[in-house]
Design an enzyme around this catalytic site. Structure first.
Site, PDB file in Angstrom:
ATOM      1  N   ASN A  58       0.847  -1.194   0.000  1.00 58.00           N
ATOM      2  CA  ASN A  58       0.000   0.000   0.000  1.00 58.00           C
ATOM      3  C   ASN A  58       0.886   1.249   0.000  1.00 58.00           C
ATOM      4  O   ASN A  58       1.556   1.537   0.990  1.00 58.00           O
ATOM      5  CB  ASN A  58      -0.902  -0.040   1.254  1.00 58.00           C
ATOM      6  N   LYS A 104      -0.031   4.258   0.052  1.00 52.02           N
ATOM      7  CA  LYS A 104      -0.659   5.350   0.814  1.00 52.02           C
ATOM      8  C   LYS A 104      -0.520   6.668   0.038  1.00 52.02           C
ATOM      9  O   LYS A 104      -0.721   6.683  -1.172  1.00 52.02           O
ATOM     10  CB  LYS A 104      -0.044   5.422   2.212  1.00 52.02           C
ATOM     11  N   HIS A 135      -9.370   0.444   5.946  1.00 50.58           N
ATOM     12  CA  HIS A 135      -7.988   0.625   6.409  1.00 50.58           C
ATOM     13  C   HIS A 135      -8.004   1.429   7.711  1.00 50.58           C
ATOM     14  O   HIS A 135      -8.801   2.354   7.865  1.00 50.58           O
ATOM     15  CB  HIS A 135      -7.146   1.342   5.340  1.00 50.58           C
ATOM     16  N   GLU A 161      -6.257   3.784   8.773  1.00 49.58           N
ATOM     17  CA  GLU A 161      -6.140   5.252   8.621  1.00 49.58           C
ATOM     18  C   GLU A 161      -7.474   5.863   8.201  1.00 49.58           C
ATOM     19  O   GLU A 161      -7.776   7.004   8.540  1.00 49.58           O
ATOM     20  CB  GLU A 161      -5.016   5.588   7.627  1.00 49.58           C
ATOM     21  N   GLU A 180      -4.940  -6.000  10.777  1.00 49.01           N
ATOM     22  CA  GLU A 180      -4.013  -4.888  11.014  1.00 49.01           C
ATOM     23  C   GLU A 180      -3.704  -4.802  12.509  1.00 49.01           C
ATOM     24  O   GLU A 180      -4.566  -4.401  13.301  1.00 49.01           O
ATOM     25  CB  GLU A 180      -4.676  -3.565  10.594  1.00 49.01           C
ATOM     26  N   GLY A 210       4.658   0.799  12.913  1.00 47.23           N
ATOM     27  CA  GLY A 210       5.371   2.058  13.132  1.00 47.23           C
ATOM     28  C   GLY A 210       5.576   2.383  14.600  1.00 47.23           C
ATOM     29  O   GLY A 210       5.804   3.537  14.973  1.00 47.23           O
ATOM     30  N   SER A 225       4.166  -3.589  10.157  1.00 52.31           N
ATOM     31  CA  SER A 225       5.636  -3.530  10.084  1.00 52.31           C
ATOM     32  C   SER A 225       6.270  -4.786   9.475  1.00 52.31           C
ATOM     33  O   SER A 225       7.292  -5.269   9.963  1.00 52.31           O
ATOM     34  CB  SER A 225       6.251  -3.274  11.464  1.00 52.31           C
TER      35      SER A 225
HETATM   36  C1  PEP Z   1      -0.517  -0.187   7.276  1.00 55.71           C
HETATM   37  O1  PEP Z   1      -0.541   0.961   7.727  1.00 55.71           O
HETATM   38  O2  PEP Z   1      -1.517  -0.715   6.774  1.00 55.71           O
HETATM   39  C2  PEP Z   1       0.739  -0.925   7.348  1.00 55.71           C
HETATM   40  C3  PEP Z   1       0.687  -2.223   7.219  1.00 55.71           C
HETATM   41  O3  PEP Z   1       1.873  -0.188   7.505  1.00 55.71           O
HETATM   42  P1  PEP Z   1       3.314  -0.770   7.936  1.00 55.71           P
HETATM   43  O4  PEP Z   1       3.624  -1.961   7.072  1.00 55.71           O
HETATM   44  O5  PEP Z   1       4.244   0.357   7.670  1.00 55.71           O
HETATM   45  O6  PEP Z   1       3.185  -1.146   9.366  1.00 55.71           O
END
Ligand code: PEP
Length: 268
Positions: A12, A14, A96, A98, A166, A172, A212
């Site tokens: 993704n 983003k 998602h 976010e 998720e 992060g 991550s």
């Molecule tokens: C996300 O925000 O959907 C995500 C998986 O980010 P990251 O891989 O950077 O944790």
């Protein structure tokens, strides 16, 4: 991990790309050897959907990162499944974290969007999310099952849905989810599908992990019994995405294999 469920990786992007960045990422993917048994999709900002579709080889899917719940109308700032399809793309990410947090999208709203996207013939990556407070309060099942229930009511064709778990507490934050923690949640989600939808849907629906994922942890996670792939955020912009796409086919060390076998047996 099942031979009946094709390994699935969605990177993704983003709001972190422009045309030049997309070109770089596409070049990297084209110049790398990608495991053909992995289904690969990229999550692209809406203004670059057509551009990404033109740049990428056809076997790599392109997903919008959101869509609205009707085909057209006076809805400023939104895009519909029909518009995404008109750009040559057939995937959409819905729910998602976010979108849920920054834009306060509710389970009900996501449910309506998933229902319309399915009706329009889109393939959906449907996200269910657990945050740190939920985890600390041991509300994992409660929050994830409520989101699954909302989603399930809107899904008419499970063969065109990938469920993404998720782990926000591992995205992060500097804290990584252990394979055992990931397997525990994924197996609960699969059990929920078995008990609330059907055995067949539980056996065939791909459930992927997000939080991550990188070159460093993808191989170990890829061996988990109930894991069918990854939703990748920051690593999707880096060379890591190639390793993540190839995670299932890559070699793992003997100690990793025995550790993963122990994890799988504990969870069975
Ligand atoms: C996300 O925000 O959907 C995500 C998986 O980010 P990251 O891989 O950077 O944790």
């Amino acid at each position: 991990m099942s031979v009946n469920r094709r390994f699935f990786v969605i990177g993704n992007w983003k709001m972190n790309v422009n045309q030049a960045r997309i070109q770089e990422i596409v070049k990297r993917m084209k110049n790398s050897s990608l495991n053909p048994s992995t289904e690969v999709v990229v999550g692209c900002p809406s203004c670059y959907l057509s551009y990404a579709r033109q740049q990428l080889p056809f076997h790599i899917g392109v997903a919008a990162q959101n869509c609205y719940k009707v085909s057209y109308g006076n809805v400023s700032g939104e895009i519909s499944p029909a518009m995404i399809q008109d750009c040559g793309c057939d995937w959409v990410i819905l729910g998602h974290p976010e979108r849920r947090t920054i834009f306060c999208e509710s389970d009900q709203f996501i449910r309506e969007k998933v229902a319309h996207a399915q009706l329009a013939g889109m393939k959906v990556v449907a996200c269910v999310c657990e945050n740190l407070e939920d985890r600390q309060a041991q509300r994992t099942e409660e929050v994830l099952f409520a989101q699954m229930k909302a989603l399930a009511g809107s899904i008419s064709d499970w063969s065109r849905v990938v469920v993404a778990f998720e782990a926000l507490w591992a995205s992060g934050t500097g804290v990584l989810a252990t394979p055992a923690e990931v397997q525990e949640v994924l197996s609960k989600l699969r059990l929920w599908l078995r008990e609330n939808v059907s055995q067949q849907v539980a056996n065939t629906t791909r459930i992927i992990y997000a939080g991550s994922v990188s070159s460093a942890n993808c191989q170990e996670l890829a061996r988990l019994l109930d894991l069918d792939g990854f939703l990748v955020g920051s690593a999707a912009l880096k060379q890591d995405i190639v390793d993540i796409i190839n995670a299932r086919g890559s070699q793992v060390t003997e100690s990793q294999v025995s550790r993963l076998e122990r994890v799988s047996h504990t969870m069975m």
